[in-house]
Write a protein that holds these residues in place. Structure first.
Motif, PDB file in Angstrom:
ATOM      1  N   THR A 164       0.831  -1.210   0.000  1.00  0.00           N
ATOM      2  CA  THR A 164       0.000   0.000   0.000  1.00  0.00           C
ATOM      3  C   THR A 164       0.867   1.263   0.000  1.00  0.00           C
ATOM      4  O   THR A 164       0.420   2.325   0.426  1.00  0.00           O
ATOM      5  N   SER A 165       2.089   1.145  -0.498  1.00  0.00           N
ATOM      6  CA  SER A 165       3.003   2.287  -0.492  1.00  0.00           C
ATOM      7  C   SER A 165       2.724   3.269  -1.620  1.00  0.00           C
ATOM      8  O   SER A 165       3.323   4.343  -1.668  1.00  0.00           O
ATOM      9  N   THR A 166       1.839   2.913  -2.547  1.00  0.00           N
ATOM     10  CA  THR A 166       1.465   3.813  -3.639  1.00  0.00           C
ATOM     11  C   THR A 166      -0.027   4.117  -3.531  1.00  0.00           C
ATOM     12  O   THR A 166      -0.724   3.573  -2.678  1.00  0.00           O
ATOM     13  N   SER A 167      -0.520   4.951  -4.428  1.00  0.00           N
ATOM     14  CA  SER A 167      -1.944   5.306  -4.404  1.00  0.00           C
ATOM     15  C   SER A 167      -2.837   4.138  -4.828  1.00  0.00           C
ATOM     16  O   SER A 167      -4.040   4.169  -4.607  1.00  0.00           O
ATOM     17  N   THR A 168      -2.259   3.114  -5.435  1.00  0.00           N
ATOM     18  CA  THR A 168      -2.973   1.911  -5.865  1.00  0.00           C
ATOM     19  C   THR A 168      -2.473   0.727  -5.045  1.00  0.00           C
ATOM     20  O   THR A 168      -1.263   0.559  -4.867  1.00  0.00           O
ATOM     21  N   THR A 169      -3.396  -0.091  -4.563  1.00  0.00           N
ATOM     22  CA  THR A 169      -2.989  -1.279  -3.814  1.00  0.00           C
ATOM     23  C   THR A 169      -2.386  -2.297  -4.780  1.00  0.00           C
ATOM     24  O   THR A 169      -2.989  -2.630  -5.803  1.00  0.00           O
ATOM     25  N   LEU A 170      -1.188  -2.756  -4.434  1.00  0.00           N
ATOM     26  CA  LEU A 170      -0.457  -3.683  -5.293  1.00  0.00           C
ATOM     27  C   LEU A 170      -0.290  -5.037  -4.626  1.00  0.00           C
ATOM     28  O   LEU A 170      -0.239  -5.143  -3.402  1.00  0.00           O
ATOM     29  N   LEU A 171      -0.172  -6.064  -5.457  1.00  0.00           N
ATOM     30  CA  LEU A 171       0.349  -7.349  -5.010  1.00  0.00           C
ATOM     31  C   LEU A 171       1.858  -7.284  -5.243  1.00  0.00           C
ATOM     32  O   LEU A 171       2.310  -6.860  -6.306  1.00  0.00           O
ATOM     33  N   HIS A 172       2.620  -7.676  -4.253  1.00  0.00           N
ATOM     34  CA  HIS A 172       4.078  -7.659  -4.348  1.00  0.00           C
ATOM     35  C   HIS A 172       4.579  -9.056  -4.012  1.00  0.00           C
ATOM     36  O   HIS A 172       4.448  -9.514  -2.876  1.00  0.00           O
ATOM     37  N   GLY A 173       5.111  -9.726  -5.008  1.00  0.00           N
ATOM     38  CA  GLY A 173       5.682 -11.044  -4.807  1.00  0.00           C
ATOM     39  C   GLY A 173       7.188 -10.962  -4.742  1.00  0.00           C
ATOM     40  O   GLY A 173       7.810 -10.180  -5.472  1.00  0.00           O
ATOM     41  N   VAL A 174       7.779 -11.745  -3.866  1.00  0.00           N
ATOM     42  CA  VAL A 174       9.236 -11.795  -3.726  1.00  0.00           C
ATOM     43  C   VAL A 174       9.655 -13.251  -3.877  1.00  0.00           C
ATOM     44  O   VAL A 174       9.184 -14.119  -3.138  1.00  0.00           O
ATOM     45  N   ILE A 175      10.510 -13.506  -4.848  1.00  0.00           N
ATOM     46  CA  ILE A 175      11.039 -14.846  -5.096  1.00  0.00           C
ATOM     47  C   ILE A 175      12.532 -14.806  -4.791  1.00  0.00           C
ATOM     48  O   ILE A 175      13.249 -13.940  -5.295  1.00  0.00           O
ATOM     49  N   GLU A 176      12.991 -15.745  -3.971  1.00  0.00           N
ATOM     50  CA  GLU A 176      14.417 -15.842  -3.636  1.00  0.00           C
ATOM     51  C   GLU A 176      14.924 -17.180  -4.143  1.00  0.00           C
ATOM     52  O   GLU A 176      14.405 -18.232  -3.762  1.00  0.00           O
ATOM     53  N   VAL A 177      15.939 -17.104  -5.015  1.00  0.00           N
ATOM     54  CA  VAL A 177      16.480 -18.321  -5.623  1.00  0.00           C
ATOM     55  C   VAL A 177      17.964 -18.450  -5.291  1.00  0.00           C
ATOM     56  O   VAL A 177      18.756 -17.579  -5.666  1.00  0.00           O
ATOM     57  N   PRO A 178      18.346 -19.524  -4.603  1.00  0.00           N
ATOM     58  CA  PRO A 178      19.760 -19.774  -4.337  1.00  0.00           C
ATOM     59  C   PRO A 178      20.373 -20.585  -5.484  1.00  0.00           C
ATOM     60  O   PRO A 178      20.002 -21.726  -5.713  1.00  0.00           O
ATOM     61  N   PHE A 179      21.270 -19.968  -6.228  1.00  0.00           N
ATOM     62  CA  PHE A 179      21.995 -20.629  -7.304  1.00  0.00           C
ATOM     63  C   PHE A 179      23.393 -20.974  -6.823  1.00  0.00           C
ATOM     64  O   PHE A 179      23.996 -20.210  -6.069  1.00  0.00           O
ATOM     65  N   SER A 180      23.919 -22.086  -7.303  1.00  0.00           N
ATOM     66  CA  SER A 180      25.330 -22.425  -7.103  1.00  0.00           C
ATOM     67  C   SER A 180      25.979 -22.492  -8.479  1.00  0.00           C
ATOM     68  O   SER A 180      25.345 -22.910  -9.450  1.00  0.00           O
ATOM     69  N   PHE A 181      27.240 -22.058  -8.562  1.00  0.00           N
ATOM     70  CA  PHE A 181      27.947 -22.121  -9.842  1.00  0.00           C
ATOM     71  C   PHE A 181      29.300 -22.786  -9.636  1.00  0.00           C
ATOM     72  O   PHE A 181      29.891 -22.744  -8.562  1.00  0.00           O
ATOM     73  N   GLN A 182      29.747 -23.427 -10.706  1.00  0.00           N
ATOM     74  CA  GLN A 182      31.087 -24.006 -10.711  1.00  0.00           C
ATOM     75  C   GLN A 182      31.623 -24.072 -12.124  1.00  0.00           C
ATOM     76  O   GLN A 182      30.905 -23.957 -13.062  1.00  0.00           O
TER      77      GLN A 182
END
Length: 138
Positions: A120-138
């Motif tokens: 609700t930080s803007t004048s329009t109510t938003l859906l806010h999704g947060v995706i966290e992906v742990p990648f490993s590289f080698q």
């Protein structure tokens, strides 16, 4: 003229960004102005850990991806309903699970975490999704 090799972190960021674009989503590497069309994807924060041996570079990248959409409710028929929003997040997770290689590194990933919040930080109510992906590289 020499071309420098991109870091593994940048290569993973680029792969995640490309995965979002391949789904047809408006995708940014910054949080756009409030006037930006919704829904959109913001490929955001990274937490990086790398280790170098004499011969190899390997490590982890925790990539955060934000998804924003206008929440549809009874008063506003326009916008995104929750089913469509979670479908969008699921499609992003499917595409990120497909990332197995970058130009120079083999990639694997751990368990993907996500959450959905009401913004609700803007004048329009938003859906806010947060995706966290742990990648490993080698």
């Amino acid at each position: 003229m020499t071309t420098e090799l991109k870091s593994p972190q940048q290569q993973i960021f680029d792969a995640v960004f490309a995965a979002s674009l391949s789904l047809g989503y408006d995708t940014y590497d910054y949080l756009p102005a409030e006037s930006a069309d919704l829904p959109f994807v913001f490929v955001g924060e990274q937490i990086n850990t790398d280790r170098r041996t004499k011969r190899f570079l390997y490590g982890e990248v925790n990539q955060t991806v934000h998804v924003y959409a206008m929440q549809r409710n009874g008063e506003q028929p326009q916008g995104t309903n929750r089913v469509d929003f979670t479908g969008m997040m699921d499609q992003l997770k499917i595409e990120m699970r497909k990332i197995k290689r970058t130009d120079n590194f083999k990639i694997s990933h751990g368990n993907i975490n996500d959450q959905i919040m009401i913004d609700t930080s803007t004048s329009t109510t938003l859906l806010h999704g947060v995706i966290e992906v742990p990648f490993s590289f080698q």
